[in-house]
Design a protein around this motif. Structure first.
Motif, PDB file in Angstrom:
ATOM      1  N   GLN A   1      49.025  40.909  47.117  1.00 44.24           N
ATOM      2  CA  GLN A   1      47.668  40.390  47.062  1.00 44.24           C
ATOM      3  C   GLN A   1      46.873  41.171  46.025  1.00 44.24           C
ATOM      4  OE1 GLN A   1      45.566  40.547  50.772  1.00 44.24           O
ATOM      5  NE2 GLN A   1      43.706  39.651  49.948  1.00 44.24           N
ATOM      6  N   VAL A   2      46.262  40.452  45.096  1.00 43.17           N
ATOM      7  CA  VAL A   2      45.498  41.088  44.033  1.00 43.17           C
ATOM      8  C   VAL A   2      44.075  41.357  44.506  1.00 43.17           C
ATOM      9  CG1 VAL A   2      44.593  40.831  41.705  1.00 43.17           C
ATOM     10  CG2 VAL A   2      46.876  39.963  42.266  1.00 43.17           C
ATOM     11  N   GLN A   3      43.603  42.562  44.236  1.00 44.45           N
ATOM     12  CA  GLN A   3      42.224  42.912  44.558  1.00 44.45           C
ATOM     13  C   GLN A   3      41.599  43.667  43.393  1.00 44.45           C
ATOM     14  OE1 GLN A   3      42.348  45.064  48.364  1.00 44.45           O
ATOM     15  NE2 GLN A   3      41.366  43.298  49.319  1.00 44.45           N
TER      16      GLN A   3
ATOM     17  N   GLY B   1      47.506  45.421  43.098  1.00 41.30           N
ATOM     18  CA  GLY B   1      48.318  44.210  43.147  1.00 41.30           C
ATOM     19  C   GLY B   1      48.619  43.581  41.806  1.00 41.30           C
ATOM     20  N   ILE B   2      48.184  44.221  40.713  1.00 43.23           N
ATOM     21  CA  ILE B   2      48.541  43.728  39.388  1.00 43.23           C
ATOM     22  C   ILE B   2      49.063  44.902  38.576  1.00 43.23           C
ATOM     23  CG2 ILE B   2      46.837  41.880  39.389  1.00 43.23           C
ATOM     24  CD1 ILE B   2      45.152  43.579  37.459  1.00 43.23           C
ATOM     25  N   ILE B   3      49.813  44.587  37.526  1.00 48.18           N
ATOM     26  CA  ILE B   3      50.280  45.638  36.628  1.00 48.18           C
ATOM     27  C   ILE B   3      49.145  45.904  35.652  1.00 48.18           C
ATOM     28  CG2 ILE B   3      52.106  46.385  35.077  1.00 48.18           C
ATOM     29  CD1 ILE B   3      53.891  44.233  36.349  1.00 48.18           C
TER      30      ILE B   3
ATOM     31  N   TYR C   1      27.338  42.248  38.038  1.00 46.14           N
ATOM     32  CA  TYR C   1      28.402  42.547  37.090  1.00 46.14           C
ATOM     33  C   TYR C   1      29.752  42.367  37.780  1.00 46.14           C
ATOM     34  CZ  TYR C   1      25.117  44.305  33.650  1.00 46.14           C
ATOM     35  OH  TYR C   1      24.103  44.398  32.730  1.00 46.14           O
ATOM     36  N   TYR C   2      30.652  41.670  37.082  1.00 50.32           N
ATOM     37  CA  TYR C   2      31.975  41.376  37.606  1.00 50.32           C
ATOM     38  C   TYR C   2      33.049  41.879  36.647  1.00 50.32           C
ATOM     39  CZ  TYR C   2      29.399  37.849  40.334  1.00 50.32           C
ATOM     40  OH  TYR C   2      28.513  37.204  41.161  1.00 50.32           O
ATOM     41  N   CYS C   3      34.159  42.340  37.189  1.00 47.76           N
ATOM     42  CA  CYS C   3      35.313  42.613  36.354  1.00 47.76           C
ATOM     43  C   CYS C   3      36.308  41.465  36.520  1.00 47.76           C
ATOM     44  CB  CYS C   3      35.974  43.949  36.679  1.00 47.76           C
ATOM     45  SG  CYS C   3      36.601  44.131  38.349  1.00 47.76           S
ATOM     46  N   LYS C   4      37.078  41.257  35.477  1.00 48.54           N
ATOM     47  CA  LYS C   4      38.057  40.184  35.470  1.00 48.54           C
ATOM     48  C   LYS C   4      39.311  40.653  34.758  1.00 48.54           C
ATOM     49  CE  LYS C   4      38.942  35.483  33.843  1.00 48.54           C
ATOM     50  NZ  LYS C   4      38.487  34.400  32.951  1.00 48.54           N
ATOM     51  N   SER C   5      40.463  40.315  35.325  1.00 46.46           N
ATOM     52  CA  SER C   5      41.727  40.676  34.687  1.00 46.46           C
ATOM     53  C   SER C   5      42.166  39.564  33.743  1.00 46.46           C
ATOM     54  CB  SER C   5      42.806  40.910  35.738  1.00 46.46           C
ATOM     55  OG  SER C   5      43.102  39.707  36.431  1.00 46.46           O
ATOM     56  N   GLY C   6      42.682  39.953  32.579  1.00 42.72           N
ATOM     57  CA  GLY C   6      43.229  38.956  31.682  1.00 42.72           C
ATOM     58  C   GLY C   6      44.513  38.371  32.246  1.00 42.72           C
TER      59      GLY C   6
ATOM     60  N   GLY D   1      43.781  36.170  35.562  1.00 42.68           N
ATOM     61  CA  GLY D   1      42.402  35.719  35.652  1.00 42.68           C
ATOM     62  C   GLY D   1      41.733  36.002  36.988  1.00 42.68           C
ATOM     63  N   PHE D   2      42.015  37.155  37.573  1.00 45.83           N
ATOM     64  CA  PHE D   2      41.423  37.489  38.874  1.00 45.83           C
ATOM     65  C   PHE D   2      40.046  38.125  38.688  1.00 45.83           C
ATOM     66  CE2 PHE D   2      45.056  36.433  41.322  1.00 45.83           C
ATOM     67  CZ  PHE D   2      46.147  36.754  40.552  1.00 45.83           C
ATOM     68  N   TRP D   3      39.154  37.855  39.667  1.00 44.75           N
ATOM     69  CA  TRP D   3      37.780  38.363  39.626  1.00 44.75           C
ATOM     70  C   TRP D   3      37.532  39.328  40.775  1.00 44.75           C
ATOM     71  CZ3 TRP D   3      34.134  36.910  35.945  1.00 44.75           C
ATOM     72  CH2 TRP D   3      34.451  35.809  35.130  1.00 44.75           C
TER      73      TRP D   3
END
Length: 113
Positions: free
Chosen positions: A1-3, A26-28, A93-98, A101-103
């Protein structure tokens, strides 16, 4: 699960500084570009800054010279150092993974005297 979990928001007076953090799970993290976005009331969501996997950075004109995006791959954490804050920087303000595309859930920044 990505967080993705942002932290560090709050209230500050104009001209002040603040540092936002975004911790990923949960992501590399090290192979993903990462970005900060912001959403102010009544305005469109705006891309604030992006950092690539090789640490190349880009900024919106509105924050260039005042904000610095950085990353700590060992800690899977993204940062946004904000200097000389202005009332118009007030937003969530939000962060997002390339990658994927998780927020994150967002953190509120209020710049007011």
């Amino acid at each position: 699960q990505v967080q993705l979990m942002e932290s560090g928001g709050g209230s500050v007076q104009p001209g002040g500084s603040m540092r936002l953090s975004c911790t990923a799970a949960g992501i590399i993290f090290s192979v993903s570009s990462m970005s900060w976005y912001r959403k102010a009331p009544g305005k469109e969501r705006e891309l604030v800054a992006t950092i690539s996997r090789d640490r190349t950075t880009t900024y919106a004109d509105s924050v260039k010279g005042r904000f610095t995006i950085s990353r700590d791959n060992a800690e899977s954490t993204l940062y946004l150092q904000m200097e000389n804050l202005k009332p118009e920087d007030t937003a969530v303000y939000y962060c997002k993974s390339g990658l994927g595309g998780f927020w994150g859930q967002g953190t509120q920044v209020i710049v007011s005297s």
